[in-house]
Each structure stands twice: as C-alpha cells, then as structure tokens.
Design a protein around this motif. Sequence first.
Motif, PDB file in Angstrom:
ATOM      1  N   ARG A 134      51.507  52.976   1.518  1.00 49.60           N
ATOM      2  CA  ARG A 134      52.050  54.131   1.007  1.00 49.60           C
ATOM      3  C   ARG A 134      52.800  53.768  -0.183  1.00 49.60           C
ATOM      4  NH1 ARG A 134      56.472  57.615   2.557  1.00 49.60           N
ATOM      5  NH2 ARG A 134      55.970  59.804   2.157  1.00 49.60           N
ATOM      6  N   PHE A 135      52.322  54.575  -1.039  1.00 46.60           N
ATOM      7  CA  PHE A 135      53.022  54.507  -2.515  1.00 46.60           C
ATOM      8  C   PHE A 135      52.883  55.821  -3.257  1.00 46.60           C
ATOM      9  CE2 PHE A 135      48.588  53.147  -1.912  1.00 46.60           C
ATOM     10  CZ  PHE A 135      47.847  53.910  -3.008  1.00 46.60           C
TER      11      PHE A 135
ATOM     12  N   ALA B  10      33.609  46.647  -9.745  1.00 42.84           N
ATOM     13  CA  ALA B  10      32.690  46.190 -10.796  1.00 42.84           C
ATOM     14  C   ALA B  10      33.278  45.052 -11.724  1.00 42.84           C
ATOM     15  CB  ALA B  10      33.085  47.553 -12.055  1.00 42.84           C
ATOM     16  N   GLY B  11      33.779  44.150 -11.036  1.00 42.93           N
ATOM     17  CA  GLY B  11      34.476  42.930 -11.639  1.00 42.93           C
ATOM     18  C   GLY B  11      36.111  42.858 -11.551  1.00 42.93           C
ATOM     19  N   ALA B  12      36.674  41.849 -12.188  1.00 45.89           N
ATOM     20  CA  ALA B  12      37.925  41.204 -12.075  1.00 45.89           C
ATOM     21  C   ALA B  12      38.847  42.520 -12.698  1.00 45.89           C
ATOM     22  CB  ALA B  12      38.377  39.912 -12.607  1.00 45.89           C
ATOM     23  N   LEU B  13      39.974  42.923 -11.971  1.00 53.15           N
ATOM     24  CA  LEU B  13      40.988  43.884 -12.444  1.00 53.15           C
ATOM     25  C   LEU B  13      42.341  43.221 -12.579  1.00 53.15           C
ATOM     26  CD1 LEU B  13      40.121  46.670  -9.969  1.00 53.15           C
ATOM     27  CD2 LEU B  13      39.539  46.494 -12.580  1.00 53.15           C
ATOM     28  N   TYR B  14      42.928  43.131 -13.916  1.00 53.38           N
ATOM     29  CA  TYR B  14      44.247  42.608 -14.227  1.00 53.38           C
ATOM     30  C   TYR B  14      45.349  43.501 -13.420  1.00 53.38           C
ATOM     31  CZ  TYR B  14      48.505  41.140 -16.466  1.00 53.38           C
ATOM     32  OH  TYR B  14      49.842  40.837 -16.758  1.00 53.38           O
ATOM     33  N   VAL B  15      46.357  42.995 -12.845  1.00 55.16           N
ATOM     34  CA  VAL B  15      47.303  43.457 -12.330  1.00 55.16           C
ATOM     35  C   VAL B  15      48.582  42.882 -12.645  1.00 55.16           C
ATOM     36  CG1 VAL B  15      48.342  44.336 -10.045  1.00 55.16           C
ATOM     37  CG2 VAL B  15      46.097  44.064 -10.107  1.00 55.16           C
ATOM     38  N   ASP B  16      49.767  43.906 -12.875  1.00 54.31           N
ATOM     39  CA  ASP B  16      50.770  43.484 -13.268  1.00 54.31           C
ATOM     40  C   ASP B  16      51.880  43.897 -11.934  1.00 54.31           C
ATOM     41  OD1 ASP B  16      53.495  43.182 -14.150  1.00 54.31           O
ATOM     42  OD2 ASP B  16      53.190  43.925 -16.085  1.00 54.31           O
TER      43      ASP B  16
ATOM     44  N   HIS C 255      41.997  51.821  -5.512  1.00 58.49           N
ATOM     45  CA  HIS C 255      41.797  51.250  -4.229  1.00 58.49           C
ATOM     46  C   HIS C 255      41.799  49.864  -4.065  1.00 58.49           C
ATOM     47  CE1 HIS C 255      41.209  52.751  -0.155  1.00 58.49           C
ATOM     48  NE2 HIS C 255      39.827  52.161  -0.157  1.00 58.49           N
ATOM     49  N   ALA C 256      40.882  49.189  -4.901  1.00 57.60           N
ATOM     50  CA  ALA C 256      40.796  47.938  -4.759  1.00 57.60           C
ATOM     51  C   ALA C 256      42.119  47.184  -4.887  1.00 57.60           C
ATOM     52  CB  ALA C 256      39.718  47.456  -5.768  1.00 57.60           C
ATOM     53  N   VAL C 257      42.818  47.583  -5.883  1.00 56.93           N
ATOM     54  CA  VAL C 257      44.176  46.925  -6.312  1.00 56.93           C
ATOM     55  C   VAL C 257      45.009  47.249  -4.887  1.00 56.93           C
ATOM     56  CG1 VAL C 257      46.457  46.999  -7.530  1.00 56.93           C
ATOM     57  CG2 VAL C 257      43.884  47.001  -8.705  1.00 56.93           C
ATOM     58  N   VAL C 258      45.354  48.482  -4.652  1.00 54.68           N
ATOM     59  CA  VAL C 258      46.161  48.610  -3.477  1.00 54.68           C
ATOM     60  C   VAL C 258      45.880  48.050  -2.305  1.00 54.68           C
ATOM     61  CG1 VAL C 258      47.090  50.825  -4.570  1.00 54.68           C
ATOM     62  CG2 VAL C 258      45.388  50.956  -3.004  1.00 54.68           C
TER      63      VAL C 258
END
Length: 253
Positions: free
Chosen positions: A86-87, A6-12, A76-79
Amino acid sequence: MVTGVAGALYVDDGGKGGLPVVFVHSSCGSTTQWEAQLAHLRRQRRAVALDLRGHGRSAPPPKEDISIEDFASDVHAVVDALGLQRFVLVGHSMGGAVCAAYAGLHPERVAGLFLLDPASDGRGIPAEQAAGLMQLLATDAWSQVIAEFWTPMLAPSRPEVRERVLSQMRATSRTGARAGLGALLTFDPVAALTRYPGPRLSVITAFNEQPGSYQRLVADLPFKKVEGTGHWVQLDAPDTVDALLDGFLASIR
C-alpha cells in the motif's frame, strides 16, 4: 535494478518508516527530476522513484507501440519487487497518466493519488494531427519537434531548469520518447480515474487549463493551481511541491 515485463527498470529507493510514496516521471524524464522531493520525504518515510522503460537508466522498450497501461505495468513490477503493498502514487505529466492508470487497475493498493500537472487527454487531438506528430517523431528531427512543443511550457522556468529538461529529453532514446508520447494519444484518463475511489489531488499550472485537462473531465477531482511556474513544477518550485505533498499525505489515513 528490477526486472520488468519489457526489461530492466532502474529504481531509486531510500528512507524508511511511514506510508511509502512512489514517484513516476514525465515523458523524457527520469528519477532525477524528483531529487528534491525524495530528499525531503526520506527524512521521515520511504520514498521510491523509478525510470519507466526507455527512460533514464531503464532498458529501452522492444517496440514503440505501447500503452499507458504498459507503463503502469512497470510501476507494478517495481512495487511488487520491493514488497510495497500500500503506497501513495505521485506522477508528473505523462507520469500522472501512468499513475492514474495504475490506480484504476489496482485501487486497493493505492492509498492516495497525487497528480502534478498531469498530461491532458490526448484523444482530443485530431487523428490527422496525431498521425503527423508520430511521423515527425520517427525522423531524426524528433528532439527538435519536442523542444519546440515544450518551449512555451518552459518559458517561466529558470535557464538552468530549461536546459536540464531539454538535455534530459535529448538524452532519451527516440524509441522511448516516441513510445511515451504515442501512448498518451489513446489513453482514457476518465475511465481510470473513475475506477479509483481513494484520495486524489491534481496540482496544475497555467498550462493545464484546457478542455482535455483532468480536472475539467472529472468533476469530482480536487485540484490546486500553482502560479508562476513552468510545467516542470517540481524543478521550478520544489518547496511549494513539497508543502503540497506534505499536506496531501497528512490527509491520508
């Protein structure tokens, strides 16, 4: 940033080594609510937090009618983008529901599921009451409605924690807030948790002992109770959460 459905996702993302840990925030929350846990874990392992769609620095959802499983697709998109196969998943409140949904959909990738005061089963709310809530959240008074609902859960918290949580809520778009809270009204946590056979722990507060609480719905879900905090446990008692998380991670093989 990661490109989500659905668009850009911020990740730290930071740290290295060990089994990665992925953190998912509550409704009207963001990655910043995990600052203490990220700093603690990154001394010895990779730790990642993301802003769900419509929250923090991520793009707003194109529509309000979305599901907890839609939020799980953000995870799911981030990982996938970070190459994490595996996390361990850690989710607070609505984020607990999102993590449960992801674990039920992708059990082979989740090494452990740590739920921090996860949201109760919203399907137990009467339909008329749920409809009234969603109508109020569509008005200009939406933030006041949420603040009134959250006030009891913030009563044990320090003033600075209460202001931090409420300020972040007011900074969230109405679309994002309404989408998140609405998604909880239809999510089936029992089905999701039943599909995940791996290590699990739910850490609860006094605000999570209702009939719809996960540990009451799922008989074999281990849980521990933290006393004297509000719902935002990681902000009220970061050292306690860090210690519980360390113990859980040490149990995973």
